[in-house]
Design an enzyme around this catalytic site. Structure first.
Site, mmCIF file in Angstrom:
data_model
loop_
_atom_site.group_PDB
_atom_site.id
_atom_site.type_symbol
_atom_site.label_atom_id
_atom_site.label_comp_id
_atom_site.label_asym_id
_atom_site.label_seq_id
_atom_site.Cartn_x
_atom_site.Cartn_y
_atom_site.Cartn_z
ATOM 1 N N HIS A 257 39.361 -17.311 -35.853
ATOM 2 C CA HIS A 257 38.728 -16.480 -34.818
ATOM 3 C C HIS A 257 37.423 -17.126 -34.313
ATOM 4 C CE1 HIS A 257 41.346 -13.154 -36.339
ATOM 5 N NE2 HIS A 257 41.071 -13.732 -37.493
ATOM 6 N N SER B 96 24.069 -35.088 -14.544
ATOM 7 C CA SER B 96 24.036 -34.120 -13.456
ATOM 8 C C SER B 96 23.063 -34.639 -12.403
ATOM 9 C CB SER B 96 23.553 -32.769 -13.992
ATOM 10 O OG SER B 96 22.973 -32.009 -12.945
ATOM 11 N N LYS C 249 21.155 -33.336 -18.542
ATOM 12 C CA LYS C 249 22.580 -33.121 -18.826
ATOM 13 C C LYS C 249 23.312 -34.370 -19.272
ATOM 14 C CE LYS C 249 24.495 -29.781 -18.665
ATOM 15 N NZ LYS C 249 25.126 -29.021 -17.579
ATOM 16 N N GLU D 285 36.869 -32.509 -20.547
ATOM 17 C CA GLU D 285 37.236 -31.377 -19.675
ATOM 18 C C GLU D 285 38.431 -31.720 -18.794
ATOM 19 O OE1 GLU D 285 33.238 -29.116 -18.530
ATOM 20 O OE2 GLU D 285 33.024 -31.275 -18.489
#
Ligand code: ARG
Length: 460
Positions: free
Chosen positions: A153, A274, A280, A287
């Site tokens: 979980h 970024s 960043k 992704e």
């Protein structure tokens, strides 16, 4: 090439909707190989003269070299790769080129070419999976003892080792590899010689063309052979499931690289910045692997839906089998390579992982297990005692393994000194020695077994 009975030419849009050359030109190598095998067999069977067969074979080889050099001239009027190759052949050797299509149809031709292509896709997928497995094994070996939180979980459950976690993905990949090997084995029958749909009156030697193209045998039913695309579905299913596995691993990397986790540092080579936030370091490759899996799943679904309403035998819908297959093959190849690169280059942060493993009272099960094995307490009762110990720790703002012996004995007097030693995350993982468990010695055994298997480079 088929216009004998027609007076008018096709409408411009008809030509456009009909043409597949922009997509199926990727089959050129397979098309030429299958045509050369067909011509050689026709000659052996005395259906084609030795002179014509020789001229056709030499010219086909030349056409292959031209296409390899990027000299294919695409013409939508010539529809597909099969007609482009034959047209170029006729430019080279004239009328004899027209004899190549004896006892053949584009229906068995495209089924053969496409199958050869998909067979190669299976081999490439297997090679890509092996490379990723090698990367996982190397990192698992390096971190066989490193303790991290094991989740259910996404809540800390019990400590595990990073080596064990990485080896879990290797298991998925072993199954993927065996699915591709299985698909390859099942598809390896030659459709060539099925002709348009009914077979042919010419005395073909289908065994010969099958053998020349590396197939195990000819297909058994001509109607099935020209309309069967199960082999592409098998590939896409294996690719979709493999992509799902890669997506799960990608998701872990995204999580682990986030600041709250901080379990890994992404190297520059696998990060992007970024344009507005100088701080960043984004896990774009992970992704995209996660994102690409959506497209590969879509490719599988597209082909299944394409097939579901088709009566026997060939229908032009089948021309739309190639875009999803090519798309999935390209995406899977990239995803496997990107994942192998990331796994090899990730900087794991074992201190962060260990700290997270120790948080959340993750060794409460170990306390319960100790009560069962050393104080003869039934597990259900031991579970309750350990739960009370967790509550006591929480009330004191401590971790379970920071409680003193007195504090533990206040919870249950059956707890003694020996139990304390069981509450560190290291002794927790070391205790999980069951077959397939997370104990470092088990992980090392699993890695050794995997290495022996990898050395054989065979599907399971
Ligand atoms: N380009 C076609 C395809 O990919 C080749 C087969 C054409 N056959 C036909 N009967 N029109 O499916």
């Amino acid at each position: 090439m088929w216009g004998g009975r027609f007076q008018g030419g096709p409408a411009a849009v008809m030509r456009e909707i009909n043409a597949s050359i922009a997509v199926d030109k990727r089959l050129w190598k397979q098309d030429i190989a299958a045509s050369r095998a067909h011509a050689a067999m026709l000659s052996m069977q005395n259906i084609l003269s030795p002179e014509d067969a020789r001229a056709i074979d030499l010219a086909l080889a030349e056409v292959g070299l031209e296409i390899e050099r990027g000299e294919l001239v695409e013409d939508p009027a010539l529809e597909d790769i099969h007609m482009h190759v034959e047209h170029r052949l006729s430019q080279k050797i004239g009328a004899a080129a027209g004899r190549l299509h004896t006892a053949r149809s584009r229906n068995d031709q495209v089924a053969t070419d496409f199958k050869l292509f998909v067979r190669d896709c299976c081999d490439q997928a297997i090679a890509g999976i092996y490379a990723l497995e090698d990367a996982l094994l190397a990192r698992a070996e390096q971190h066989a003892d490193a303790v991290m939180p094991g989740f259910t979980h996404l809540q800390s459950g019990q400590p595990v080792t990073l080596g064990h976690h990485l080896m879990a993905y290797r298991e998925m990949l072993v199954r993927d590899r065996s699915r591709f090997a299985d698909a390859r084995r099942r598809m390896n029958e030659s459709p060539l010689g099925s002709a348009a749909l009914a077979g042919t009156g010419f005395d073909l030697d289908r065994e010969a063309t099958a053998a020349a193209l590396g197939f195990d045998r000819p297909t058994a039913n001509s109607l099935d052979a020209v309309s069967d695309r199960d082999f592409a579905v098998d590939y896409l299913h294996a690719a979709a499931l493999c992509s799902v596995h890669l997506s799960r691993l990608a998701e872990e990397i995204v999580l682990w690289a986030s600041q709250p986790f901080g379990f890994v540092k992404l190297p520059d080579a696998w990060s992007t910045g970024s344009s507005i936030m100088p701080n960043k370091r984004n896990p774009d490759a992970a992704e995209l692997v996660r994102g690409h899996s959506a497209r590969v799943i879509g490719d599988l679904v597209a082909l299944l839906v394409l097939l579901k309403g088709l009566p026997l035998a060939y229908a032009k819908d089948l021309q739309d089998d190639k875009p999803p297959l090519f798309d999935a093959h390209d995406l899977l190849g990239l995803s496997l390579a990107a994942m192998a690169g990331m796994i090899a280059d990730l900087a794991f942060v074992p201190e962060r992982m260990r700290a997270a493993a120790a948080a959340g009272h993750a060794t409460a099960t170990d306390l319960a297990d100790w009560l069962v094995s050393e104080a003869d307490v039934p597990f259900r009762e031991a579970h309750h005692v350990a739960g009370s110990a967790v509550a006591a720790a929480e009330a004191k703002g401590k971790a379970l393994d920071e409680l003193t012996l007195d504090e533990l004995r206040a919870v249950d007097p059956r707890i003694d000194q020996r139990a304390l030693a069981r509450l560190s995350v290291e002794s927790s993982v070391a205790a999980r020695r069951s077959a397939g468990g997370t104990a470092p010695e088990r992980v090392r055994q699993a890695i050794a077994a995997a290495r022996a298997q990898q050395a054989g480079r065979e599907g399971r």
